[in-house]
Design a protein around this motif. Structure first.
Motif, short mmCIF file in Angstrom:
data_model
loop_
_atom_site.label_atom_id
_atom_site.label_comp_id
_atom_site.label_asym_id
_atom_site.label_seq_id
_atom_site.Cartn_x
_atom_site.Cartn_y
_atom_site.Cartn_z
N LEU A 86 0.81 -1.22 0.00
CA LEU A 86 0.00 0.00 0.00
C LEU A 86 0.85 1.28 0.00
CD1 LEU A 86 -2.78 1.32 0.01
CD2 LEU A 86 -2.75 1.15 2.52
N PRO A 87 1.88 1.40 0.84
CA PRO A 87 2.68 2.64 0.79
C PRO A 87 3.33 2.88 -0.57
CG PRO A 87 3.12 1.45 2.83
CD PRO A 87 2.27 0.54 1.98
N ALA A 88 3.81 1.83 -1.22
CA ALA A 88 4.41 2.00 -2.55
C ALA A 88 3.36 2.45 -3.56
CB ALA A 88 5.06 0.70 -3.01
N THR A 89 2.18 1.88 -3.49
CA THR A 89 1.09 2.27 -4.39
C THR A 89 0.68 3.72 -4.16
OG1 THR A 89 0.32 -0.02 -4.42
CG2 THR A 89 -1.23 1.66 -5.17
N LEU A 90 0.59 4.13 -2.90
CA LEU A 90 0.26 5.52 -2.59
C LEU A 90 1.35 6.47 -3.10
CD1 LEU A 90 -1.19 5.17 1.03
CD2 LEU A 90 -2.45 5.63 -1.09
N GLY A 91 2.61 6.08 -2.94
CA GLY A 91 3.71 6.91 -3.42
C GLY A 91 3.65 7.10 -4.93
N ILE A 92 3.36 6.04 -5.65
CA ILE A 92 3.23 6.16 -7.11
C ILE A 92 2.03 7.02 -7.47
CG2 ILE A 92 2.72 4.84 -9.21
CD1 ILE A 92 4.61 2.67 -8.08
N GLY A 93 0.97 6.93 -6.68
CA GLY A 93 -0.17 7.81 -6.89
C GLY A 93 0.21 9.28 -6.72
N LEU A 94 1.08 9.57 -5.77
CA LEU A 94 1.55 10.95 -5.58
C LEU A 94 2.40 11.40 -6.76
CD1 LEU A 94 2.43 10.88 -1.78
CD2 LEU A 94 0.54 12.11 -2.87
N ILE A 95 3.18 10.49 -7.32
CA ILE A 95 3.97 10.83 -8.51
C ILE A 95 3.04 11.18 -9.66
CG2 ILE A 95 5.51 9.86 -10.28
CD1 ILE A 95 6.80 8.23 -7.94
N ILE A 96 2.00 10.39 -9.86
CA ILE A 96 1.02 10.67 -10.91
C ILE A 96 0.36 12.02 -10.66
CG2 ILE A 96 -1.17 9.93 -11.94
CD1 ILE A 96 -0.21 7.02 -11.36
N ALA A 97 0.02 12.31 -9.41
CA ALA A 97 -0.58 13.60 -9.08
C ALA A 97 0.37 14.74 -9.43
CB ALA A 97 -0.95 13.64 -7.60
N GLY A 98 1.66 14.56 -9.18
CA GLY A 98 2.64 15.58 -9.52
C GLY A 98 2.71 15.82 -11.02
N ILE A 99 2.65 14.76 -11.80
CA ILE A 99 2.65 14.90 -13.26
C ILE A 99 1.42 15.68 -13.72
CG2 ILE A 99 2.46 13.61 -15.43
CD1 ILE A 99 4.13 11.40 -14.03
N VAL A 100 0.29 15.37 -13.14
CA VAL A 100 -0.95 16.08 -13.51
C VAL A 100 -0.84 17.57 -13.16
CG1 VAL A 100 -3.42 16.29 -12.98
CG2 VAL A 100 -2.42 14.04 -13.38
N VAL A 101 -0.32 17.87 -11.98
CA VAL A 101 -0.17 19.27 -11.56
C VAL A 101 0.76 20.02 -12.52
CG1 VAL A 101 0.83 20.76 -9.77
CG2 VAL A 101 -0.72 18.91 -9.14
N ILE A 102 1.87 19.41 -12.88
CA ILE A 102 2.81 20.06 -13.81
C ILE A 102 2.12 20.37 -15.12
CG2 ILE A 102 4.84 19.64 -15.27
CD1 ILE A 102 6.06 18.12 -12.86
N ASN A 103 1.40 19.40 -15.66
CA ASN A 103 0.81 19.58 -16.98
C ASN A 103 -0.42 20.48 -16.99
OD1 ASN A 103 2.24 17.98 -19.13
ND2 ASN A 103 2.19 16.56 -17.42
N LEU A 104 -1.17 20.52 -15.91
CA LEU A 104 -2.36 21.35 -15.89
C LEU A 104 -2.10 22.78 -15.43
CD1 LEU A 104 -5.11 18.95 -14.48
CD2 LEU A 104 -4.69 19.62 -16.85
N PHE A 105 -1.13 22.99 -14.56
CA PHE A 105 -0.98 24.29 -13.92
C PHE A 105 0.33 25.01 -14.19
CE2 PHE A 105 -3.87 21.77 -11.22
CZ PHE A 105 -5.02 22.50 -11.43
N SER A 106 1.32 24.33 -14.73
CA SER A 106 2.62 24.97 -14.94
C SER A 106 2.70 25.61 -16.32
CB SER A 106 3.74 23.94 -14.79
OG SER A 106 4.99 24.53 -15.09
N ASN A 107 3.31 26.77 -16.37
CA ASN A 107 3.56 27.45 -17.64
C ASN A 107 4.96 27.18 -18.17
OD1 ASN A 107 1.02 28.70 -17.75
ND2 ASN A 107 1.71 30.30 -16.36
N THR A 108 5.71 26.30 -17.51
CA THR A 108 7.10 26.06 -17.87
C THR A 108 7.28 24.80 -18.72
OG1 THR A 108 7.52 24.83 -15.84
CG2 THR A 108 7.98 27.20 -15.82
N THR A 109 6.22 24.27 -19.29
CA THR A 109 6.36 23.04 -20.06
C THR A 109 6.93 23.26 -21.45
OG1 THR A 109 4.05 23.15 -20.75
CG2 THR A 109 4.56 21.80 -18.83
N THR A 110 7.09 24.50 -21.87
CA THR A 110 7.75 24.81 -23.15
C THR A 110 8.79 25.89 -22.93
OG1 THR A 110 6.10 26.45 -23.76
CG2 THR A 110 5.72 24.21 -24.53
N HIS A 111 9.75 25.98 -23.85
CA HIS A 111 10.77 27.02 -23.77
C HIS A 111 10.17 28.37 -24.00
CE1 HIS A 111 14.36 24.63 -23.28
NE2 HIS A 111 13.98 23.83 -24.25
#
Length: 111
Positions: A86-111
């Protein structure tokens, strides 16, 4: 931009293939999986470099490693019967959440 994400996904898929071959090579004692390591990592890095022409290094590497962790975890489960607790699965879920946050809210995904 969609092409850039497609190239990044291809890079991650090659890296995942290389990592799975690394496990299957049994520390480079099996020939064909060892060849797969070189092919997977070689092409993975080539596609990674193509993405770096458009996206900054930090964002590219975050997406590369996050998606790669998820795909290699699934590969480990399917190919090598490696199960997560369970802790490993939750950790991977947090990684996925981080990817979603970067792609939805960050303006730094392009040069």
């Amino acid at each position: 931009m969609l092409n850039t994400y497609a190239l990044l996904l291809i890079a991650v898929m090659f890296e995942t293939f290389g990592s799975a071959c690394l496990q299957a090579s049994q520390q480079f004692t099996r020939f064909w999986p060892s060849v797969g390591v070189a092919i997977g990592f070689g092409f993975g890095l080539w596609f990674f470099v193509q993405v770096l022409k458009v996206m900054p290094l930090g964002i590219t590497y975050a997406l590369w490693s996050g998606v790669g962790i998820v795909l290699i975890t699934l590969s480990g489960l399917i190919l090598f019967n490696q199960r997560l607790d369970l802790p490993a699965t939750l950790g991977i879920g947090l990684i996925i959440a981080g990817i979603v946050v970067i792609n939805l809210f960050s303006n730094t995904t392009t040069h």
